[in-house]
Design an enzyme around this catalytic site. Structure first.
Site, short mmCIF file in Angstrom:
data_model
loop_
_atom_site.label_atom_id
_atom_site.label_comp_id
_atom_site.label_asym_id
_atom_site.label_seq_id
_atom_site.Cartn_x
_atom_site.Cartn_y
_atom_site.Cartn_z
N HIS A 115 54.06 14.52 68.22
CA HIS A 115 53.18 13.44 67.77
C HIS A 115 53.00 13.46 66.26
CE1 HIS A 115 50.97 12.69 71.86
NE2 HIS A 115 52.24 12.34 71.89
N TYR A 141 44.76 6.91 70.40
CA TYR A 141 44.37 7.45 71.70
C TYR A 141 43.52 6.51 72.54
CZ TYR A 141 46.68 11.86 70.94
OH TYR A 141 47.64 12.82 70.77
N GLU A 177 46.19 18.04 66.61
CA GLU A 177 47.04 17.29 65.69
C GLU A 177 46.42 17.14 64.31
OE1 GLU A 177 47.87 13.73 67.90
OE2 GLU A 177 48.86 14.87 69.49
N TYR A 237 62.50 21.04 63.66
CA TYR A 237 63.20 19.77 63.47
C TYR A 237 62.44 18.89 62.49
CZ TYR A 237 59.61 18.31 66.83
OH TYR A 237 58.42 18.08 67.45
N ARG A 240 63.99 9.34 65.17
CA ARG A 240 64.64 10.35 66.00
C ARG A 240 64.37 11.73 65.40
NH1 ARG A 240 64.95 6.32 68.35
NH2 ARG A 240 66.73 5.36 69.44
N TYR A 275 65.77 15.48 64.68
CA TYR A 275 67.00 16.25 64.53
C TYR A 275 66.66 17.65 64.05
CZ TYR A 275 69.42 11.78 64.92
OH TYR A 275 69.87 10.56 65.35
N PHE A 313 64.15 21.00 74.72
CA PHE A 313 64.77 19.75 75.13
C PHE A 313 64.97 18.87 73.90
CE2 PHE A 313 62.85 21.02 79.14
CZ PHE A 313 63.79 20.63 80.07
N GLY A 363 64.60 15.51 73.07
CA GLY A 363 63.95 14.35 73.67
C GLY A 363 62.76 14.80 74.49
N PRO A 364 62.24 13.92 75.34
CA PRO A 364 61.05 14.25 76.13
C PRO A 364 61.29 15.50 76.98
CG PRO A 364 61.52 11.92 76.29
CD PRO A 364 62.69 12.55 75.59
#
Length: 407
Positions: free
Chosen positions: A85, A95, A137, A190, A206, A208, A397, A399-400
């Site tokens: 997030h 939220y 967060e 990432y 995205r 990476y 993973f 992604g999700p």
């Protein structure tokens, strides 16, 4: 805090969520994007179309309901999602919007079974869960911005150079446009890359992995070109990066994030197992180990279709050539004639437990792996069958998040 009655009501919905959770999250995203289409700028549309995001959210909602009386048990998952997030730019003001649409989705899917009492309990529970995310967060945003070389939101980086690593993977070397310092990072983390693709209505973001050792004046990401096939759509961002982005162009990056990181305090052997482009965070990890001269043993195992697809191979082989503590092993599913002539691989076919036992000298080690989901499920199954403790198994993973125990 939630009272006992609310907790009991939430826990009573666990079987319902297990059965209807995916339908609820599908409905949720339909509502969310129809009412607030600007949020499409934050989400991976491919993951939406493939159902991965809906499944990940369904799993998270189910876990929250199951452990509503002991939310501290899901704190590691909260932190993992919070990293994502923060890198995407999710803020506290998002939220309430999410909560309203989630409750509406529950009501729409469950119909009369979603009594006023259940909806009220879930409203209270969501408020508590959202509060945990917002607090975590907020701390991450603050820490990131105050860190030396750090920043909030997205920062402009110039593509210093592109370097082809294999037939499908290219590395991008990125330096800050303002010429100022950049934040260091932990090996395995990432960055989020935000792009505006000509002809696209929404921006695309995205994540990476950073594929080089920390501490350099640039960030390096190594991106696989995701072409369309019978089973998947083309990756809009990866194709854009490969085909249109050139040296001198500007990309916008988040500060590094992620909790899949190398434990540098562990002195036991480190085993890195990757498939395809999943090697990128592991390359950063083994490069970091090599740079510390700790003497810690490291074993790098990579699976690829063949040598033409295998990226960053020379980099790892050079590390192994310089240190007796580092070994590298390659498994090719369909080696080419050139691969065979050069003896460029160690195993043909697929990684299996018997081979892992041959090349990994001890079980008392830290295991890190990453790659396509089927690959990760296989590796995870091998390590469990071998009796590797869960505390020594680490994975990420792309992604999700999914469930490696799921069938």
């Amino acid at each position: 805090m939630l009272n006992e009655k609310t907790i009991a009501i939430i826990q009573s919905t666990v079987p319902v969520l297990e059965k209807h959770g995916l339908d609820i999250t599908k409905r949720f995203y339909t509502l969310l994007f129809s009412k607030t289409p600007e949020l499409l700028n934050l989400f991976n549309h491919a993951n939406q179309s493939q159902g991965r995001q809906q499944t990940a959210l369904a799993n998270a909602v189910y876990a929250a309901a199951k452990h509503i009386d002991k939310l501290e048990t899901i704190l590691p998952v909260v932190k993992q999602i919070a990293h994502k997030h923060r890198s995407l730019g999710v803020r506290a003001e998002h939220y309430p919007i999410v909560g309203q649409n989630l409750l509406q989705a529950i009501q729409d899917v469950l119909g009369d079974a979603a009594s006023e009492e259940i909806l009220q309990a879930w409203g209270e529970a969501y408020g508590v869960i959202a509060g945990v995310f917002i607090e975590v967060e907020a701390g991450m945003y603050q820490d990131t911005e105050q860190k030396e070389g750090g920043w909030a939101d997205f920062r402009a980086f110039r593509v210093e150079r592109k370097e082809k690593e294999s037939d499908v993977i290219t590395s991008f070397y990125l330096v800050p446009q303002d010429g100022e310092a950049i934040a260091s990072y932990l090996p395995g983390q990432y960055v989020s890359v935000k792009v505006e693709i000509p002809g696209e209505e929404h921006t695309h973001i995205r994540q990476y992995s950073l594929s080089d050792v920390p501490g350099k004046p640039y960030y390096r990401i190594s991106v696989k070109r995701e072409e369309a096939s019978a089973s998947k759509i083309a990756g809009k961002v990866s194709m854009y990066l490969h085909e249109q982005v050139k040296p001198g162009d500007i990309l916008r990056l988040s500060a590094p994030a992620g909790d899949f990181t190398l434990n540098l305090e562990d002195t036991r052997p480190a085993v890195f197992i990757s498939g395809g482009v999943g090697l990128t965070p592991l390359v950063s990890m083994i490069e970091t180990l090599a740079s510390t001269n700790s003497g810690r043993e490291a074993i790098f195992i990579h699976a690829a279709e063949n040598g033409a697809i295998h990226a960053l191979k020379q980099q790892i082989e050079e590390l192994a050539g310089r240190s007796a503590q580092i070994s590298a092993h390659w498994c090719y599913r369909e080696p080419t004639t050139e691969d065979r002539e050069r003896n460029a691989f160690h195993k043909e076919g697929y990684i299996d437990l018997a081979w892992l036992k041959e090349i990994i000298p001890v079980k008392d080690a830290a295991f890190y792996f990453c790659g396509p989901v089927p690959f990760m499920k296989a590796v995870y199954g091998y390590l469990k069958e071998w009796g590797i403790p869960a505390a020594d198994i680490h994975y990420e993973f792309f992604g999700p998040a999914g469930d490696l125990d799921a069938e």
